[in-house]
Design a protein around this motif. Sequence first.
Motif, mmCIF file in Angstrom:
data_model
loop_
_atom_site.group_PDB
_atom_site.id
_atom_site.type_symbol
_atom_site.label_atom_id
_atom_site.label_comp_id
_atom_site.label_asym_id
_atom_site.label_seq_id
_atom_site.Cartn_x
_atom_site.Cartn_y
_atom_site.Cartn_z
ATOM 1 N N GLU A 14 0.892 -1.124 -0.158
ATOM 2 C CA GLU A 14 0.195 -0.038 0.119
ATOM 3 C C GLU A 14 0.752 1.103 -0.034
ATOM 4 N N ALA A 16 3.067 2.425 -2.027
ATOM 5 C CA ALA A 16 4.337 2.171 -2.551
ATOM 6 C C ALA A 16 4.483 3.151 -3.894
ATOM 7 N N SER A 19 0.179 3.119 -8.717
ATOM 8 C CA SER A 19 -0.851 3.667 -9.480
ATOM 9 C C SER A 19 0.237 4.846 -10.353
ATOM 10 N N THR A 20 0.943 5.675 -9.590
ATOM 11 C CA THR A 20 1.834 6.937 -10.099
ATOM 12 C C THR A 20 2.692 6.171 -11.171
ATOM 13 N N GLU A 36 -5.571 -4.517 -11.226
ATOM 14 C CA GLU A 36 -6.097 -5.633 -10.621
ATOM 15 C C GLU A 36 -6.212 -5.441 -9.072
ATOM 16 N N PRO A 37 -7.325 -5.850 -8.495
ATOM 17 C CA PRO A 37 -8.530 -6.250 -9.209
ATOM 18 C C PRO A 37 -9.159 -5.204 -10.046
ATOM 19 N N ARG A 47 -13.671 -6.041 -7.662
ATOM 20 C CA ARG A 47 -12.950 -5.213 -6.991
ATOM 21 C C ARG A 47 -13.736 -4.499 -5.858
ATOM 22 N N LEU A 51 -13.245 -4.895 -1.766
ATOM 23 C CA LEU A 51 -12.508 -3.907 -0.643
ATOM 24 C C LEU A 51 -13.349 -3.333 0.258
ATOM 25 N N MET A 67 -10.244 -12.754 -6.196
ATOM 26 C CA MET A 67 -9.296 -12.072 -7.032
ATOM 27 C C MET A 67 -9.008 -12.683 -8.332
ATOM 28 N N ARG A 71 -8.992 -11.815 -12.354
ATOM 29 C CA ARG A 71 -8.050 -11.869 -13.209
ATOM 30 C C ARG A 71 -8.305 -12.759 -14.543
ATOM 31 N N THR A 144 -4.508 8.473 1.953
ATOM 32 C CA THR A 144 -5.346 9.813 1.665
ATOM 33 C C THR A 144 -6.885 9.510 2.052
ATOM 34 N N GLU A 151 -6.706 -2.898 3.442
ATOM 35 C CA GLU A 151 -5.608 -1.915 4.062
ATOM 36 C C GLU A 151 -5.942 -2.093 5.510
ATOM 37 N N PRO A 184 11.861 10.398 -4.257
ATOM 38 C CA PRO A 184 11.090 11.047 -5.073
ATOM 39 C C PRO A 184 10.577 10.428 -6.311
ATOM 40 N N PRO A 185 9.170 10.789 -6.771
ATOM 41 C CA PRO A 185 8.618 10.124 -7.937
ATOM 42 C C PRO A 185 9.291 10.197 -9.325
HETATM 43 N N1 Z5A Z 1 -4.770 -7.613 -3.963
HETATM 44 C C1 Z5A Z 1 -4.793 -8.708 -3.344
HETATM 45 O O1 Z5A Z 1 -4.787 -8.973 -2.136
HETATM 46 N N2 Z5A Z 1 -4.309 -9.773 -4.094
HETATM 47 C C2 Z5A Z 1 -4.498 -9.700 -5.533
HETATM 48 O O2 Z5A Z 1 -4.095 -10.659 -6.304
HETATM 49 C C3 Z5A Z 1 -4.482 -8.526 -6.016
HETATM 50 C C4 Z5A Z 1 -4.654 -7.264 -5.136
HETATM 51 C C5 Z5A Z 1 -4.321 -8.208 -7.669
HETATM 52 C C6 Z5A Z 1 -6.522 -3.125 -3.834
HETATM 53 O O3 Z5A Z 1 -5.191 -2.584 -4.696
HETATM 54 C C7 Z5A Z 1 -5.871 -4.292 -3.218
HETATM 55 O O4 Z5A Z 1 -5.962 -5.510 -3.525
HETATM 56 C C8 Z5A Z 1 -4.554 -4.132 -2.314
HETATM 57 C C9 Z5A Z 1 -3.913 -5.632 -2.442
HETATM 58 C C10 Z5A Z 1 -5.158 -6.354 -3.107
HETATM 59 N N3 Z5A Z 1 -4.680 -4.050 -0.983
HETATM 60 N N4 Z5A Z 1 -4.104 -3.380 -0.269
HETATM 61 N N5 Z5A Z 1 -3.437 -3.054 0.806
HETATM 62 P P1 Z5A Z 1 -4.754 -1.181 -4.818
HETATM 63 O O5 Z5A Z 1 -3.896 -1.141 -6.231
HETATM 64 O O6 Z5A Z 1 -5.667 -0.353 -4.843
HETATM 65 O O7 Z5A Z 1 -3.891 -1.056 -3.856
HETATM 66 P P2 Z5A Z 1 -3.345 0.053 -2.731
HETATM 67 O O8 Z5A Z 1 -1.805 -0.538 -2.311
HETATM 68 O O9 Z5A Z 1 -4.332 0.209 -1.626
HETATM 69 O O10 Z5A Z 1 -3.074 1.280 -3.689
HETATM 70 P P3 Z5A Z 1 -2.683 2.586 -3.222
HETATM 71 O O11 Z5A Z 1 -3.020 2.955 -1.559
HETATM 72 O O12 Z5A Z 1 -3.542 3.508 -4.051
HETATM 73 O O13 Z5A Z 1 -1.219 2.797 -3.366
HETATM 74 P P4 Z5A Z 1 -0.219 2.971 -4.659
HETATM 75 O O14 Z5A Z 1 -0.946 2.811 -6.073
HETATM 76 O O15 Z5A Z 1 0.831 1.995 -4.497
HETATM 77 O O16 Z5A Z 1 0.332 4.342 -4.493
HETATM 78 P P5 Z5A Z 1 -0.147 5.890 -5.497
HETATM 79 O O17 Z5A Z 1 -1.691 5.795 -5.552
HETATM 80 O O18 Z5A Z 1 0.582 5.953 -6.451
HETATM 81 O O19 Z5A Z 1 0.270 6.776 -4.133
HETATM 82 C C11 Z5A Z 1 -0.336 6.874 -3.304
HETATM 83 C C12 Z5A Z 1 -0.008 8.319 -2.678
HETATM 84 O O20 Z5A Z 1 1.525 8.508 -2.256
HETATM 85 C C13 Z5A Z 1 -0.536 9.483 -3.549
HETATM 86 O O21 Z5A Z 1 -0.691 10.583 -2.645
HETATM 87 C C14 Z5A Z 1 0.908 9.918 -4.396
HETATM 88 O O22 Z5A Z 1 1.008 10.927 -4.863
HETATM 89 C C15 Z5A Z 1 1.945 9.642 -3.245
HETATM 90 N N6 Z5A Z 1 3.147 9.097 -3.801
HETATM 91 C C16 Z5A Z 1 3.388 8.254 -4.868
HETATM 92 N N7 Z5A Z 1 4.638 8.006 -4.837
HETATM 93 C C17 Z5A Z 1 5.231 8.625 -4.109
HETATM 94 C C18 Z5A Z 1 6.923 8.990 -3.885
HETATM 95 N N8 Z5A Z 1 7.664 8.521 -4.475
HETATM 96 N N9 Z5A Z 1 7.221 9.899 -2.608
HETATM 97 C C19 Z5A Z 1 6.301 10.568 -2.122
HETATM 98 N N10 Z5A Z 1 4.843 10.235 -2.200
HETATM 99 C C20 Z5A Z 1 4.402 9.409 -3.201
#
Ligand code: Z5A
Length: 208
Positions: A14, A16, A19-20, A36-37, A47, A51, A67, A71, A144, A151, A184-185
């Motif tokens: 989570e 990491a 998505s970015t 995915e999902p 999905r 969730l 899941m 897929r 956020t 999560e 940084p990104p």
């Molecule tokens: N799941 C599973 O259990 N089994 C499976 O087979 C599959 C999935 C396929 C939903 O996924 C859930 O599904 C996930 C695993 C499960 N559950 N959990 N935990 P998801 O894709 O929605 O996962 P998520 O981890 O909840 O997504 P996320 O929190 O949105 O994180 P992200 O995609 O890794 O990050 P982001 O959206 O790009 O960035 C998040 C924030 O950080 C945003 O404000 C960005 O601007 C910021 N950000 C991004 N990069 C940086 C860096 N480098 N520095 C600082 N800030 C940053």
Amino acid sequence: MAATGRLIAVEGGEGAGKSTQAARLAATLGAELSREPGGTPLGEEVRRLLLDPAFAPLGDRTELMLMLAARAEHLAERIEPALAAGRSVVVDRFQGSTLAYQGYGRGLPLEEVRLACRLAAGGREADLNVLIDVPVDIGTSRRTAAPDRIEAADGGFHERVRQGFLAEAVGDPARWLVVDGSAPPDQVADAIAAGVRSRLDLGTARLS
Ligand code: Z5A
């Protein structure tokens, strides 16, 4: 562009930055972007169910099967047709997440999870898995919105997931690229582009 499309999965815990970075990589490569999902109407509906905190606690095997149902449809409807037409696909999570979350995290036997993944995907695996690795507390601090059902699991679960991803990457270095997601990104994006360039023949001009 390569004659046959490539499948690149962006993986990690989570927050990491998957998505970015998946969006940036897809734009750089001119590849399709999916997640995915999800990724299809049915998958997005699955999905939503997966969730939804209203369905906690959910059986671990139920979670795995949902899941994988998403897929199987994603592959049939979107990924396989794109690859067959020579288009590459960047997917925000794929099989590595199933191993990390349902295997290492939930504790389902890894060999059973691998077998179920093969069945659902007809043996299709990502050509390259990009693991964006961040410590759990950094990922959580980027949250956020209120935590979803997965999560909301405890820190021990998320640490097992992180270590699971790292174990998979160590075990299959040809198919995994690990980058430091606490940078940084722009720096993370550069590391991913350089790694993808060195691993896959994807029309290198697009990555220079
Ligand atoms: N799941 C599973 O259990 N089994 C499976 O087979 C599959 C999935 C396929 C939903 O996924 C859930 O599904 C996930 C695993 C499960 N559950 N959990 N935990 P998801 O894709 O929605 O996962 P998520 O981890 O909840 O997504 P996320 O929190 O949105 O994180 P992200 O995609 O890794 O990050 P982001 O959206 O790009 O960035 C998040 C924030 O950080 C945003 O404000 C960005 O601007 C910021 N950000 C991004 N990069 C940086 C860096 N480098 N520095 C600082 N800030 C940053």
